[in-house]
Design a protein around this motif. Sequence first.
Motif, PDB file in Angstrom:
ATOM      1  N   LEU A  79       0.838  -1.192   0.000  1.00 44.64           N
ATOM      2  CA  LEU A  79       0.000   0.000   0.000  1.00 44.64           C
ATOM      3  C   LEU A  79       0.879   1.249   0.000  1.00 44.64           C
ATOM      4  N   SER A  80       0.355   2.357  -0.483  1.00 44.06           N
ATOM      5  CA  SER A  80       1.090   3.622  -0.467  1.00 44.06           C
ATOM      6  C   SER A  80       1.006   4.240   0.921  1.00 44.06           C
ATOM      7  N   ILE A  81       2.154   4.614   1.456  1.00 43.01           N
ATOM      8  CA  ILE A  81       2.211   5.251   2.774  1.00 43.01           C
ATOM      9  C   ILE A  81       2.180   6.765   2.594  1.00 43.01           C
ATOM     10  N   LEU A  82       1.304   7.408   3.357  1.00 41.79           N
ATOM     11  CA  LEU A  82       1.246   8.863   3.352  1.00 41.79           C
ATOM     12  C   LEU A  82       2.517   9.417   3.998  1.00 41.79           C
ATOM     13  N   ILE A  83       3.062  10.460   3.405  1.00 40.34           N
ATOM     14  CA  ILE A  83       4.285  11.083   3.908  1.00 40.34           C
ATOM     15  C   ILE A  83       3.959  12.498   4.394  1.00 40.34           C
ATOM     16  N   TYR A  84       4.457  12.806   5.600  1.00 45.94           N
ATOM     17  CA  TYR A  84       4.294  14.145   6.165  1.00 45.94           C
ATOM     18  C   TYR A  84       4.863  15.161   5.192  1.00 45.94           C
ATOM     19  N   PRO A  85       4.170  16.267   4.908  1.00 46.17           N
ATOM     20  CA  PRO A  85       3.061  16.886   5.638  1.00 46.17           C
ATOM     21  C   PRO A  85       1.663  16.589   5.082  1.00 46.17           C
ATOM     22  N   ASP A  86       1.451  15.446   4.467  1.00 48.39           N
ATOM     23  CA  ASP A  86       0.129  15.115   3.926  1.00 48.39           C
ATOM     24  C   ASP A  86      -0.938  15.331   5.007  1.00 48.39           C
ATOM     25  N   GLU A  87      -1.921  16.147   4.706  1.00 45.98           N
ATOM     26  CA  GLU A  87      -2.960  16.514   5.676  1.00 45.98           C
ATOM     27  C   GLU A  87      -3.817  15.329   6.106  1.00 45.98           C
ATOM     28  N   ASN A  88      -3.856  14.271   5.307  1.00 40.58           N
ATOM     29  CA  ASN A  88      -4.644  13.089   5.670  1.00 40.58           C
ATOM     30  C   ASN A  88      -4.084  12.363   6.890  1.00 40.58           C
ATOM     31  N   LEU A  89      -2.803  12.611   7.212  1.00 40.16           N
ATOM     32  CA  LEU A  89      -2.212  12.026   8.422  1.00 40.16           C
ATOM     33  C   LEU A  89      -2.839  12.621   9.684  1.00 40.16           C
ATOM     34  N   ARG A  90      -3.509  13.755   9.546  1.00 37.20           N
ATOM     35  CA  ARG A  90      -4.113  14.443  10.701  1.00 37.20           C
ATOM     36  C   ARG A  90      -5.581  14.066  10.912  1.00 37.20           C
ATOM     37  N   LYS A  91      -6.122  13.232  10.023  1.00 34.67           N
ATOM     38  CA  LYS A  91      -7.525  12.814  10.165  1.00 34.67           C
ATOM     39  C   LYS A  91      -7.673  11.822  11.310  1.00 34.67           C
ATOM     40  N   LYS A  92      -8.784  11.940  12.025  1.00 32.38           N
ATOM     41  CA  LYS A  92      -9.082  10.978  13.082  1.00 32.38           C
ATOM     42  C   LYS A  92      -9.766   9.757  12.469  1.00 32.38           C
ATOM     43  N   ALA A  93      -9.318   8.603  12.876  1.00 39.52           N
ATOM     44  CA  ALA A  93      -9.861   7.356  12.340  1.00 39.52           C
ATOM     45  C   ALA A  93     -11.191   7.008  13.002  1.00 39.52           C
ATOM     46  N   GLU A  94     -12.061   6.398  12.227  1.00 38.72           N
ATOM     47  CA  GLU A  94     -13.365   5.954  12.721  1.00 38.72           C
ATOM     48  C   GLU A  94     -13.247   4.565  13.329  1.00 38.72           C
ATOM     49  N   LEU A  95     -14.131   4.285  14.269  1.00 41.37           N
ATOM     50  CA  LEU A  95     -14.198   2.945  14.844  1.00 41.37           C
ATOM     51  C   LEU A  95     -14.607   1.944  13.771  1.00 41.37           C
ATOM     52  N   VAL A  96     -14.083   0.738  13.877  1.00 41.76           N
ATOM     53  CA  VAL A  96     -14.505  -0.355  13.004  1.00 41.76           C
ATOM     54  C   VAL A  96     -15.793  -0.910  13.604  1.00 41.76           C
ATOM     55  N   TYR A 111       7.669  -4.533   4.034  1.00 42.27           N
ATOM     56  CA  TYR A 111       8.366  -3.992   2.862  1.00 42.27           C
ATOM     57  C   TYR A 111       9.190  -2.762   3.240  1.00 42.27           C
ATOM     58  N   TYR A 112       8.625  -1.921   4.120  1.00 37.98           N
ATOM     59  CA  TYR A 112       9.310  -0.689   4.529  1.00 37.98           C
ATOM     60  C   TYR A 112      10.095  -0.849   5.838  1.00 37.98           C
ATOM     61  N   ASN A 113      10.246  -2.107   6.299  1.00 40.17           N
ATOM     62  CA  ASN A 113      11.027  -2.413   7.503  1.00 40.17           C
ATOM     63  C   ASN A 113      10.497  -1.731   8.757  1.00 40.17           C
ATOM     64  N   GLY A 114       9.179  -1.659   8.872  1.00 33.39           N
ATOM     65  CA  GLY A 114       8.573  -1.086  10.065  1.00 33.39           C
ATOM     66  C   GLY A 114       8.212  -2.162  11.068  1.00 33.39           C
ATOM     67  N   ILE A 115       7.926  -1.719  12.307  1.00 32.01           N
ATOM     68  CA  ILE A 115       7.448  -2.653  13.344  1.00 32.01           C
ATOM     69  C   ILE A 115       5.986  -2.391  13.680  1.00 32.01           C
ATOM     70  N   GLY A 116       5.447  -1.301  13.158  1.00 34.80           N
ATOM     71  CA  GLY A 116       4.052  -0.968  13.394  1.00 34.80           C
ATOM     72  C   GLY A 116       3.522  -0.119  12.254  1.00 34.80           C
ATOM     73  N   LEU A 117       2.216  -0.226  12.020  1.00 34.41           N
ATOM     74  CA  LEU A 117       1.578   0.561  10.971  1.00 34.41           C
ATOM     75  C   LEU A 117       0.114   0.769  11.351  1.00 34.41           C
ATOM     76  N   SER A 118      -0.353   2.001  11.167  1.00 33.19           N
ATOM     77  CA  SER A 118      -1.777   2.280  11.387  1.00 33.19           C
ATOM     78  C   SER A 118      -2.457   2.423  10.035  1.00 33.19           C
ATOM     79  N   ALA A 119      -3.744   2.132  10.005  1.00 32.44           N
ATOM     80  CA  ALA A 119      -4.503   2.282   8.759  1.00 32.44           C
ATOM     81  C   ALA A 119      -4.461   3.727   8.271  1.00 32.44           C
ATOM     82  N   THR A 120      -4.408   4.668   9.196  1.00 34.57           N
ATOM     83  CA  THR A 120      -4.338   6.086   8.829  1.00 34.57           C
ATOM     84  C   THR A 120      -3.154   6.350   7.905  1.00 34.57           C
ATOM     85  N   GLN A 121      -2.038   5.688   8.162  1.00 36.43           N
ATOM     86  CA  GLN A 121      -0.826   5.921   7.376  1.00 36.43           C
ATOM     87  C   GLN A 121      -0.956   5.466   5.929  1.00 36.43           C
TER      88      GLN A 121
END
Length: 150
Positions: free
Chosen positions: A4-21, A43-53
């Motif tokens: 998936l494409s990861i949003l990169i700061y300063p993308d304003e979508n990183l500031r959106k609050k996520a909705e409950l599932v 793929y990006y060698n992370g240890i955590g990822l949020s759906a927001t990203q």
Amino acid sequence: MSILSILIYPDENLRKKAELVSDKENLNEINIFVKNMFDTMYYYNGIGLSATQVNIHKQIITIDIDNNKIVLINPIIKNKKGYVSFCEGCLSIPNFFLNIIRYKNIEIEYLDIDLKKKKLKASNILSSCIQHEIDHLYGILIIDHLKKNK
């Protein structure tokens, strides 16, 4: 494997609050999305990822520390104790690292991949990672901790 494409700061979508599932969500779609989140995180060698990203504004987190895969849906921190500091990075802010003081021990309630209610106690790096990813669900980035740490 779907990256998936990861949003990169300063993308304003990183500031959106996520909705409950919701319990009405399609479990098959959630499972496919979570698999894609893990693929992307690895793929990006992370240890955590949020759906927001990845520009999906639902409360879903994937974590893998020491081959311990964790999926947290609608996580809520119920108890917190002590403090610990780790140098944190973020896939949405490449090549930026910051020592952040977070709670050392937390207890969370969440839904698992089958939308079953669970509890988890976490400490140290796992606790910090969970808090980092929960921050993303509320539009908070590690750079927002700069003022707190001064």
